[in-house]
Design an enzyme around this catalytic site. Structure first.
Site, PDB file in Angstrom:
ATOM      1  N   GLU A  86      -5.253   1.633   2.093  1.00  0.00           N
ATOM      2  CA  GLU A  86      -5.117   0.513   3.031  1.00  0.00           C
ATOM      3  C   GLU A  86      -5.377   0.959   4.458  1.00  0.00           C
ATOM      4  O   GLU A  86      -6.020   0.236   5.237  1.00  0.00           O
ATOM      5  CB  GLU A  86      -3.708  -0.097   2.916  1.00  0.00           C
ATOM      6  CG  GLU A  86      -3.511  -1.391   3.706  1.00  0.00           C
ATOM      7  CD  GLU A  86      -2.957  -1.187   5.113  1.00  0.00           C
ATOM      8  OE1 GLU A  86      -2.761  -2.194   5.820  1.00  0.00           O
ATOM      9  OE2 GLU A  86      -2.736  -0.029   5.534  1.00  0.00           O
ATOM     10  N   GLU A  87      -4.879   2.142   4.806  1.00  0.00           N
ATOM     11  CA  GLU A  87      -4.972   2.604   6.189  1.00  0.00           C
ATOM     12  C   GLU A  87      -6.397   2.928   6.618  1.00  0.00           C
ATOM     13  O   GLU A  87      -6.663   3.146   7.800  1.00  0.00           O
ATOM     14  CB  GLU A  87      -4.087   3.845   6.389  1.00  0.00           C
ATOM     15  CG  GLU A  87      -2.594   3.590   6.207  1.00  0.00           C
ATOM     16  CD  GLU A  87      -1.976   2.777   7.342  1.00  0.00           C
ATOM     17  OE1 GLU A  87      -2.728   2.346   8.250  1.00  0.00           O
ATOM     18  OE2 GLU A  87      -0.756   2.569   7.317  1.00  0.00           O
ATOM     19  N   ASP A 101       4.781  -5.354   3.822  1.00  0.00           N
ATOM     20  CA  ASP A 101       4.394  -4.329   4.791  1.00  0.00           C
ATOM     21  C   ASP A 101       5.443  -4.268   5.896  1.00  0.00           C
ATOM     22  O   ASP A 101       6.562  -4.755   5.728  1.00  0.00           O
ATOM     23  CB  ASP A 101       2.996  -4.648   5.352  1.00  0.00           C
ATOM     24  CG  ASP A 101       2.184  -3.402   5.676  1.00  0.00           C
ATOM     25  OD1 ASP A 101       2.681  -2.552   6.445  1.00  0.00           O
ATOM     26  OD2 ASP A 101       1.043  -3.278   5.185  1.00  0.00           O
ATOM     27  N   ASP A 134       5.670   2.711   7.204  1.00  0.00           N
ATOM     28  CA  ASP A 134       4.415   1.994   7.002  1.00  0.00           C
ATOM     29  C   ASP A 134       3.607   2.794   5.976  1.00  0.00           C
ATOM     30  O   ASP A 134       2.896   3.715   6.322  1.00  0.00           O
ATOM     31  CB  ASP A 134       3.659   1.884   8.334  1.00  0.00           C
ATOM     32  CG  ASP A 134       2.341   1.159   8.225  1.00  0.00           C
ATOM     33  OD1 ASP A 134       2.060   0.572   7.171  1.00  0.00           O
ATOM     34  OD2 ASP A 134       1.577   1.193   9.207  1.00  0.00           O
ATOM     35  N   HIS A 138       3.250   4.186  12.811  1.00  0.00           N
ATOM     36  CA  HIS A 138       2.183   5.189  12.941  1.00  0.00           C
ATOM     37  C   HIS A 138       2.664   6.381  13.766  1.00  0.00           C
ATOM     38  O   HIS A 138       1.931   6.937  14.578  1.00  0.00           O
ATOM     39  CB  HIS A 138       0.900   4.579  13.508  1.00  0.00           C
ATOM     40  CG  HIS A 138       0.124   3.789  12.498  1.00  0.00           C
ATOM     41  ND1 HIS A 138      -1.244   3.718  12.490  1.00  0.00           N
ATOM     42  CD2 HIS A 138       0.532   3.064  11.434  1.00  0.00           C
ATOM     43  CE1 HIS A 138      -1.662   2.964  11.476  1.00  0.00           C
ATOM     44  NE2 HIS A 138      -0.582   2.559  10.821  1.00  0.00           N
ATOM     45  N   HIS A 182       0.833  -1.216   0.000  1.00  0.00           N
ATOM     46  CA  HIS A 182       0.000   0.000   0.000  1.00  0.00           C
ATOM     47  C   HIS A 182       0.861   1.256   0.000  1.00  0.00           C
ATOM     48  O   HIS A 182       1.869   1.357   0.698  1.00  0.00           O
ATOM     49  CB  HIS A 182      -1.014  -0.020   1.147  1.00  0.00           C
ATOM     50  CG  HIS A 182      -0.483   0.210   2.529  1.00  0.00           C
ATOM     51  ND1 HIS A 182      -0.333   1.463   3.083  1.00  0.00           N
ATOM     52  CD2 HIS A 182      -0.104  -0.665   3.499  1.00  0.00           C
ATOM     53  CE1 HIS A 182       0.111   1.356   4.323  1.00  0.00           C
ATOM     54  NE2 HIS A 182       0.267   0.073   4.606  1.00  0.00           N
TER      55      HIS A 182
END
Length: 345
Positions: free
Chosen positions: A203-204, A226, A174, A317, A61
């Site tokens: 994706e998130e 990922d 990420d 994140h 992603h």
């Protein structure tokens, strides 16, 4: 070099639904290395290396967690929504980039100063709903003149940097680490199979691009690329996240305690066999939290045998994610080695 590619991707900006700058980098990097590059209706980039009837989908992603403008008040302060999973204290007082119609505009995420909080407020911390973005404007009209309006995407202003021991830090590892892994693998791989490299969107916010692209491609098996959480630093125990940085790529058996992906054991064995045959260090993971594009892919149509290859990355994140470049390099080697053979499904 994978470091230079990761740096370029990490420094690029692309929240969910606004992945265009990352898309452009991927497209440029793959030109001349694949047989076909196209964009689908959702905005996924699909790069194909043509081979035999057996097909493998690889998914990474492109989007990063970020923000989006929802309201500008009469004094020029900007309210926003979070796109993706933010831990509120991480966001407070960050510097951000608002991607306006007139170009990048810099701002800061503000809120009530800690000096003015009572004891109860200090315990709770500042919540996203109480934060705002300050771009220096004094009224709504000045914000509008900057090209900022409802729907303007916002990302963190942070640059890639080197650390000791072949480790690096930056925002959006990420999943720009997964994107870099997939780009490098597609540049190097020679496979008898048809390979679909799908650089997915959104994706998130719900694994959306993976779901639609897997449905249209209907591959025989799939691998998402990922990052995953290592348990090798203070504040977390190895029993809770038993993988480490510097010990090689991570192949998923289960994530999110089975609520996400329960991987195909045959695909896991295929990757583990490729690692063993080529002396590539590999770690196996049964995880309790978080999932990847593989969750959406493996539930598509009648089911697609799937798993994930992840790079252990600390502090995901956040704007200061950390990984070991050797893990990323070995992840590329694992993908390239595995794709030379056909899994026994």
């Amino acid at each position: 070099m994978v470091k230079e590619l990761l740096e370029k991707l990490s420094n690029a900006h692309g929240v969910s639904g606004s992945e265009g700058s990352v898309f452009a980098i991927v497209k440029k990097e793959l030109k001349g290395h694949v047989d076909d590059i196209r964009e689908d209706t959702m905005g996924n980039l699909i790069a194909t290396k043509k081979g035999g009837k057996f097909s493998v989908m690889l998914a990474a992603h492109m989007d990063e967690i970020g923000l989006m403008v929802k309201y500008v008040d009469e004094k020029g302060f900007i309210r926003f929504v979070a796109l993706g999973g933010w831990y509120d204290p991480v966001l407070y007082t960050q510097r951000v980039v608002l991607h306006s119609t007139k170009g990048p505009v810099y701002g800061v995420v503000g809120g009530k100063p800690v000096h003015m909080m009572n004891d109860e407020e200090r315990k709770k911390g500042v919540k996203i709903d109480d934060m705002f973005i300050d771009v220096g404007a004094t009224n709504r009209q000045e914000v509008e003149l900057l090209g900022i309006d409802v729907g303007t995407p916002v990302t963190i202003d942070r640059q890639f940097a080197k650390l000791a021991n072949n480790r690096v830090t930056g925002k959006a590892f990420d999943n720009r680490a997964g994107v870099a892994m997939l780009i490098k693998a597609m540049q190097e791989v020679k496979s008898p199979h048809t390979i679909y490299a799908v650089f997915t969107v959104q994706e998130e916010v719900g694994l959306k691009g993976a779901r639609t692209s897997a449905y249209s491609l209907d591959p025989d098996c799939a691998i998402a690329t990922d990052v995953t959480i290592p348990g090798d630093h203070p504040g977390i125990d190895m029993k809770d996240a038993p993988v480490e940085m510097g010990k090689g790529p991570v192949v998923t058996i289960v994530d999110s305690s089975g609520r996400g992906l329960i991987a195909s054991r045959k695909v896991v064995s295929w990757l583990k066999g490729a690692a063993d045959a080529n002396d590539i260090p590999v770690q196996l993971e049964v995880g309790s939290g978080g999932t990847t594009d593989a969750t959406a892919i493996h539930l598509t149509k009648g089911g697609i045998p799937s798993t994930t290859i992840s790079v252990p990355s600390r502090y995901i994140h956040s704007p200061v994610e950390v990984l070991d470049l050797s893990d990323l390099e070995n992840s590329v080697k694992l993908l390239v080695a595995a794709l030379k053979k056909k899994p026994v499904l």
